[in-house]
Design an enzyme around this catalytic site. Structure first.
Site, mmCIF file in Angstrom:
data_model
loop_
_atom_site.group_PDB
_atom_site.id
_atom_site.type_symbol
_atom_site.label_atom_id
_atom_site.label_comp_id
_atom_site.label_asym_id
_atom_site.label_seq_id
_atom_site.Cartn_x
_atom_site.Cartn_y
_atom_site.Cartn_z
ATOM 1 N N LYS A 40 -4.645 -2.289 15.284
ATOM 2 C CA LYS A 40 -5.588 -2.494 14.171
ATOM 3 C C LYS A 40 -5.029 -3.509 13.186
ATOM 4 O O LYS A 40 -5.714 -4.462 12.806
ATOM 5 C CB LYS A 40 -5.826 -1.145 13.462
ATOM 6 C CG LYS A 40 -6.441 -1.287 12.082
ATOM 7 C CD LYS A 40 -6.579 0.045 11.371
ATOM 8 C CE LYS A 40 -5.379 0.557 10.630
ATOM 9 N NZ LYS A 40 -5.114 -0.013 9.314
ATOM 10 N N CYS B 44 -6.227 2.955 2.122
ATOM 11 C CA CYS B 44 -5.695 4.311 2.029
ATOM 12 C C CYS B 44 -5.120 4.580 0.642
ATOM 13 O O CYS B 44 -4.446 3.729 0.069
ATOM 14 C CB CYS B 44 -4.600 4.503 3.078
ATOM 15 S SG CYS B 44 -5.231 4.434 4.744
ATOM 16 N N ASP C 205 4.113 4.355 8.455
ATOM 17 C CA ASP C 205 2.877 4.820 9.100
ATOM 18 C C ASP C 205 3.123 5.957 10.096
ATOM 19 O O ASP C 205 2.174 6.586 10.555
ATOM 20 C CB ASP C 205 2.182 3.658 9.832
ATOM 21 C CG ASP C 205 1.597 2.648 8.850
ATOM 22 O OD1 ASP C 205 1.412 3.006 7.677
ATOM 23 O OD2 ASP C 205 1.337 1.506 9.261
HETATM 24 N N1 EPU Z 1 3.692 -4.397 -2.989
HETATM 25 C C1 EPU Z 1 3.757 -4.828 -4.290
HETATM 26 N N2 EPU Z 1 2.975 -5.877 -4.662
HETATM 27 C C2 EPU Z 1 2.140 -6.509 -3.803
HETATM 28 C C3 EPU Z 1 2.085 -6.069 -2.470
HETATM 29 C C4 EPU Z 1 2.879 -5.009 -2.088
HETATM 30 O O1 EPU Z 1 4.476 -4.278 -5.101
HETATM 31 O O2 EPU Z 1 1.463 -7.462 -4.226
HETATM 32 C C5 EPU Z 1 4.531 -3.258 -2.550
HETATM 33 C C6 EPU Z 1 3.683 -2.026 -2.194
HETATM 34 O O3 EPU Z 1 3.341 -1.281 -3.337
HETATM 35 C C7 EPU Z 1 4.596 -1.270 -1.270
HETATM 36 C C8 EPU Z 1 5.380 -2.391 -0.578
HETATM 37 O O4 EPU Z 1 5.170 -3.571 -1.343
HETATM 38 O O5 EPU Z 1 5.498 -0.477 -1.981
HETATM 39 C C9 EPU Z 1 4.977 -2.651 0.827
HETATM 40 O O6 EPU Z 1 3.582 -2.722 0.919
HETATM 41 P P1 EPU Z 1 2.908 -3.766 1.904
HETATM 42 O O7 EPU Z 1 2.287 -4.838 1.072
HETATM 43 O O8 EPU Z 1 3.845 -4.144 2.986
HETATM 44 O O9 EPU Z 1 1.758 -2.933 2.548
HETATM 45 P P2 EPU Z 1 0.432 -3.535 3.042
HETATM 46 O O10 EPU Z 1 0.654 -4.897 3.566
HETATM 47 O O11 EPU Z 1 -0.618 -3.297 2.034
HETATM 48 C C10 EPU Z 1 0.566 -2.849 5.579
HETATM 49 C C11 EPU Z 1 -0.288 -2.005 6.473
HETATM 50 C C12 EPU Z 1 -0.081 -0.536 6.127
HETATM 51 C C13 EPU Z 1 1.392 -0.197 6.277
HETATM 52 C C14 EPU Z 1 2.246 -1.141 5.416
HETATM 53 C C15 EPU Z 1 3.729 -0.950 5.576
HETATM 54 C C16 EPU Z 1 -2.206 -3.425 6.859
HETATM 55 C C17 EPU Z 1 -3.652 -3.658 6.620
HETATM 56 N N3 EPU Z 1 -1.685 -2.347 6.269
HETATM 57 O O12 EPU Z 1 0.107 -2.565 4.262
HETATM 58 O O13 EPU Z 1 -0.824 0.194 7.057
HETATM 59 O O14 EPU Z 1 1.603 1.125 5.864
HETATM 60 O O15 EPU Z 1 1.928 -2.512 5.735
HETATM 61 O O16 EPU Z 1 4.092 -1.147 6.886
HETATM 62 O O17 EPU Z 1 -1.557 -4.160 7.581
HETATM 63 C C18 EPU Z 1 -2.277 1.903 7.822
HETATM 64 O O18 EPU Z 1 -2.523 1.198 8.809
HETATM 65 O O19 EPU Z 1 -2.620 3.111 7.771
HETATM 66 C C19 EPU Z 1 -1.536 1.330 6.693
HETATM 67 C C20 EPU Z 1 -1.548 1.868 5.483
#
Ligand code: EPU
Length: 416
Positions: free
Chosen positions: A22, A117, A304
């Site tokens: 996904k 989420c 995850d």
């Molecule tokens: N963060 C910041 N500022 C930002 C962006 C992120 O502080 O501008 C912090 C977040 O708060 C968090 C950390 O950085 O503490 C990591 O978050 P990240 O940005 O990596 O998460 P994401 O990219 O939003 C993706 C997956 C998630 C998965 C995480 C970690 C997608 C769409 N989502 O999220 O997947 O948990 O990486 O591996 O790719 C899921 O599929 O159920 C899911 C939540």
């Protein structure tokens, strides 16, 4: 609202096939908007988040066709709107990744704070810093961000914290920016590497994806192309944990075991017997001992898989500490697991202790997000008696026809 009825406590047995990832498919869909030529994407899971992403893309005036199961054709010859639909964007975090191609191709993008989420604060400050570093201007009015840049210009950018969607968005934006971009402290997840592979096949010049430093030499235009997404490592990991938790023999096919090294090492350390082949993993019933886990960016233990692993710890002998380091709200779901009979002590929002083995009892549960939903499903399959899982939309967001696939390995589960 649909629900699952699960009669737990049965051993499972058989083969389960893994769908495309996904979190890779959503980004390849977004990346297809960078080129005005046709793109074909294969191995896309038929899940709700993909459907929402397709709806958002179609509303931008992009031609998108569901060719057959798991396959899409996108042709962003023209993009007529630079505003991302607010209602849809609030349903999934990955919608933020669309901001990059819109900004790069149209010079402007308007969007709300993305949803997804409810597992923590999930800010977007790093995206905004990144776009500013590429020369864009950011405005925030009436709950909408508006970012503008006549042409993005290459830059050096260091991520304060490695963010998956942040790294992916900066790769997309820099691919057709003027000049070179150097990104440091990048996320190294396999989905990031797959995204760069796709863009390179379309003529982008990206090196280092999958490591902490990525260099992108901007090109004027990208060609069309075709891409097969990588297998969903979270789905594969969840089924491996399900096998260990229910003491079942399950073979997980069409997966990439290398993407699950951290989980498989932990399972082995806990006493699980497993056979790894090139594209499959077989879990063989064995006694599991508790151990401690700490979530970490790839290649560490994935956040995850934290929720499914907690369920396994309720079925393992001894006590284990779970330390969720990425999100501050990703352990709250365990309150319901306690009501199913789990012996869990909450130390703080990031840490819980689990003692096992405990007998879980079937219950009526509400699925709060994708991964906790899957964990409840695993708990319901371990539990004695009947469970009702409400709000299965959350599970359908990330797992294709999960009940049909689980029934094939002997699970007593029905959707009503
Ligand atoms: N963060 C910041 N500022 C930002 C962006 C992120 O502080 O501008 C912090 C977040 O708060 C968090 C950390 O950085 O503490 C990591 O978050 P990240 O940005 O990596 O998460 P994401 O990219 O939003 C993706 C997956 C998630 C998965 C995480 C970690 C997608 C769409 N989502 O999220 O997947 O948990 O990486 O591996 O790719 C899921 O599929 O159920 C899911 C939540």
């Amino acid at each position: 609202m649909q629900k699952f009825i699960v009669n737990g406590g049965k051993k499972l047995k058989g083969v389960i096939e893994i769908k495309g990832a996904k979190n890779n498919s959503l980004k390849i869909l977004a990346a297809s908007l960078l080129t005005n030529k046709p793109v074909r994407i294969m191995n896309v899971p038929e899940v709700e988040d993909v459907k929402r992403m397709v709806e958002i893309i179609a509303e931008l005036g992009v031609k998108i066709k569901h060719v057959k199961n798991g396959e899409y054709e996108i042709w962003a010859k023209e993009i007529i709107d630079h505003s991302i639909n607010s209602e849809a964007a609030k349903k999934l975090r990955a919608s933020i990744v669309l901001t990059a191609p819109l900004l790069a191709r149209l010079g402007k993008v308007k969007f709300p704070h993305p949803g997804g989420c409810v597992i923590g604060e999930r800010p977007i400050d790093i995206f905004l810093e990144g776009y500013r570093a590429l020369g864009a201007k950011v405005n925030y009015k009436k709950d909408l961000y508006e970012i503008t840049a006549p042409r993005l210009v290459g830059t050096k950018f260091v991520f304060r914290t490695p963010t998956v969607t942040g790294t992916e968005s900066m790769i997309l934006a820099a691919s057709i920016a003027k000049g070179e971009t150097v990104l440091k402290n990048c996320a190294c997840e396999p989905e990031v590497k797959s995204l760069a592979d796709f863009l390179n096949s379309c003529g982008a010049k990206i090196s280092g994806a999958g490591t902490h430093e990525i260099i992108i030499k901007g090109v004027d235009k990208l060609k069309g192309g075709a891409h097969r997404t990588i297998p969903d490592r979270v789905e594969a990991g969840s089924f491996a944990i399900l096998a260990a938790a229910t003491n079942s023999e399950i073979t997980i096919m069409n997966c990439e075991p290398e993407h699950l090294d951290s989980l498989l090492e932990l399972l082995k350390k806990a006493g699980a017997k497993l056979q790894k082949r090139k594209n499959s993993i077989k879990i063989i019933p064995s006694k599991i001992k508790s151990l401690d886990i700490k979530t970490h960016e790839y290649p560490g233990f994935p956040t995850d898989l934290q929720a499914p692993f907690c369920v396994l710890l309720t079925q393992s002998k001894g006590s284990g500490l779970v330390h969720e380091t990425i999100y501050e709200g990703r352990l709250t779901w365990t309150e319901e697991l306690k009501r199913m009979g789990a012996d869990i002590h909450t130390f703080d929002p990031h840490r819980i202790g689990i003692k096992g083995p405990t007998k879980l009892r079937g219950r009526e549960i509400e699925s709060p997000d994708i991964r906790a939903g899957m964990a409840y499903l695993i708990a319901a399959l371990c539990a004695k008696g009947k469970s009702t899982i409400n709000n299965v939309y959350q599970i359908d967001r990330g797992y294709e026809k999960i009940e049909e696939r689980l029934r094939k390995i002997g699970a007593d589960i029905h959707r009503i």
